[in-house]
Design an enzyme around this catalytic site. Sequence first.
Site, PDB file in Angstrom:
ATOM      1  N   GLU A 342       0.806  -1.235   0.000  1.00 46.32           N
ATOM      2  CA  GLU A 342       0.000   0.000   0.000  1.00 46.32           C
ATOM      3  C   GLU A 342       0.835   1.280   0.000  1.00 46.32           C
ATOM      4  OE1 GLU A 342      -3.930  -1.531   2.404  1.00 46.32           O
ATOM      5  OE2 GLU A 342      -2.184  -1.037   3.599  1.00 46.32           O
TER       6      GLU A 342
HETATM    7  C1  TNX Z   1      -4.437  -4.029   4.639  1.00 43.72           C
HETATM    8  S1  TNX Z   1      -2.807  -6.360   4.295  1.00 43.72           S
HETATM    9  C2  TNX Z   1      -3.164  -3.787   5.111  1.00 43.72           C
HETATM   10  C3  TNX Z   1      -2.973  -3.361   6.512  1.00 43.72           C
HETATM   11  C4  TNX Z   1      -4.277  -3.196   7.232  1.00 43.72           C
HETATM   12  C5  TNX Z   1      -5.207  -4.317   6.846  1.00 43.72           C
HETATM   13  C6  TNX Z   1      -6.508  -4.296   7.583  1.00 43.72           C
HETATM   14  C7  TNX Z   1      -1.745  -5.348   4.083  1.00 43.72           C
HETATM   15  C8  TNX Z   1      -0.537  -5.853   3.531  1.00 43.72           C
HETATM   16  N1  TNX Z   1      -2.040  -4.091   4.421  1.00 43.72           N
HETATM   17  O1  TNX Z   1      -2.227  -2.171   6.557  1.00 43.72           O
HETATM   18  O2  TNX Z   1      -4.031  -3.207   8.588  1.00 43.72           O
HETATM   19  O3  TNX Z   1      -5.478  -4.229   5.468  1.00 43.72           O
HETATM   20  O4  TNX Z   1      -7.259  -5.434   7.311  1.00 43.72           O
END
Ligand code: TNX
Length: 538
Positions: A342
């Site tokens: 992300e």
């Molecule tokens: C996505 S999964 C994220 C996290 C969040 C999560 C909440 C991932 C690699 N990144 O930063 O905490 O969703 O479900």
Amino acid sequence: MKKLLVQCFVLGIAVTATFSCEPEKKKRVLNLPQTDLAKGDLIPMPQKILATEKAFALDQFTAIYTSENAVGFPEAGKFLAKSIKAKTDLDIPVNVEEVPNREGIIYINQSDSLELDIPEAYQLYITPDSVILNSNTAQGAFRGIQTLRQIIPEVSLDTIADYKVWPLPTGKITDSPVFEYRGSMLDVARHVFSVDEVKKYIDLLAYYKYNVLHLHLTDDQGWRIEIKSWPKLTEIGGSTEVGGEKGGFFTQEQYKDIVAYAAERYITIVPEVDMPGHTNAASVSYPFLNGNGKKVELYEGTHVGFSTFDTRKDTVYAFIDDVVREISEMTPGPYFHIGGDESHVTKKKDYIYFVEKVEKIVHKYGKTMIGWDEVVTADIDSKSIAQFWSSKKNADLAVEKGMKIIMSPAKKAYLDMQYDSLSKHGLHWAAFIPTDTAYIWTPEKYEGIPVENILGIEAPLWSETVSDIGEAEYLAFPRAIGYAELSWSTPEDRNWENYKIRLGNQAPFLDRMNVKYYPSPLIDWKKSKYTYEEIKKD
Ligand code: TNX
């Protein structure tokens, strides 16, 4: 007191144990009930169970012996004795010289058998006179000890002798795992967890034969690991958490304590420093790291994707070098997780440049890099590992590059997804995941990812909505128990109807461990009863 050399052949495997006993003493004949090893509540389901329908009496006369010179075996024996004490209150001696009145022997034996030449394989052979646990390695013995713990009945039989007896069903179990990586992740960044809380989670994972705990140590809302060369990371970056509560961090001593505690249970700690996104807490501590062009402030919310390191500054890589070095020095396991998810405000070409540079730093400190699936968009080593959480395209790319993949698809394996719309904690951006959905899928066949590329499974527990271990337990249990079976047992041995009965029978263990599990209405939860007879009546 005479020393007796006992040699027996257990299905072709020679087991030699030296222990003291009293040959003159008459063996008591107990009229033990017939019990069936194949009908136990074992999770994960072992590969092979052959029941012989007699019983071994675990009682105050039992003693544990281990191969004394084999690394880790005496410690495994002590672990078993402690576990038996916790369940039965029996004080079982381990490798004692003088043993008057000892009759039933539990022998944990280092065996060179080729049959056991698979990492973590073990063989458990229970007869009316002895329990023999064979393994090539202490790690395998430790896994077998978990099986033995699960075989011991919850309550004793109090009517056949003037002391308590726990009858163990006889037979032979031959077992080894399908996947070499069987993990869960705790997000200690969004909310802080104490060392004791992490240890409790480790204890629960160990009981179900997990072998990895991934710690998500840093994120926008908090930096949780002391880095001696950059003290403000924890002083400033560790001072908050989601919701603005107290914050906190692990000192290096505490982190080492967690690593050692996990290692005693043959669980590898995978440390994660999430970057170049999810780095607000680092950048607020040292603003030169920041690459999003905005003024950085402490963050206590739950948005993602707004932060990034400045990927074009040498000083940023000097910083990362120190962080990776200090953490790697405290981490005996082979992996370092760089996050990589992300990074929405990092330009694509900067992201790629960053991941390639950080991979080199990880290699410099002797570790294998793991990253969330986005990292495969960079030109990385085929020995690095992709953690598949969301993008099938990235998973396919990882396969093309010949990489190994850790399966954590959010729709199936995210422990922070709510069970249903009534769940007290959790999110549902990926899915609602009831207890059956968490279990009824086949990682070996998921999204066309070839099984040869799958290193294993990991169930992440993100903590935006979870502020203490009780809330974490509500989301993790019972689903984490199902992921244990998906990671260890073969697809042929997995069956929801059968599993859900075994799961319901975990209640006495979970209660004894004071786990605040979600009592899924899909499961008929069995409560501990006071006597063995009452349990038999059900
Ligand atoms: C996505 S999964 C994220 C996290 C969040 C999560 C909440 C991932 C690699 N990144 O930063 O905490 O969703 O479900």
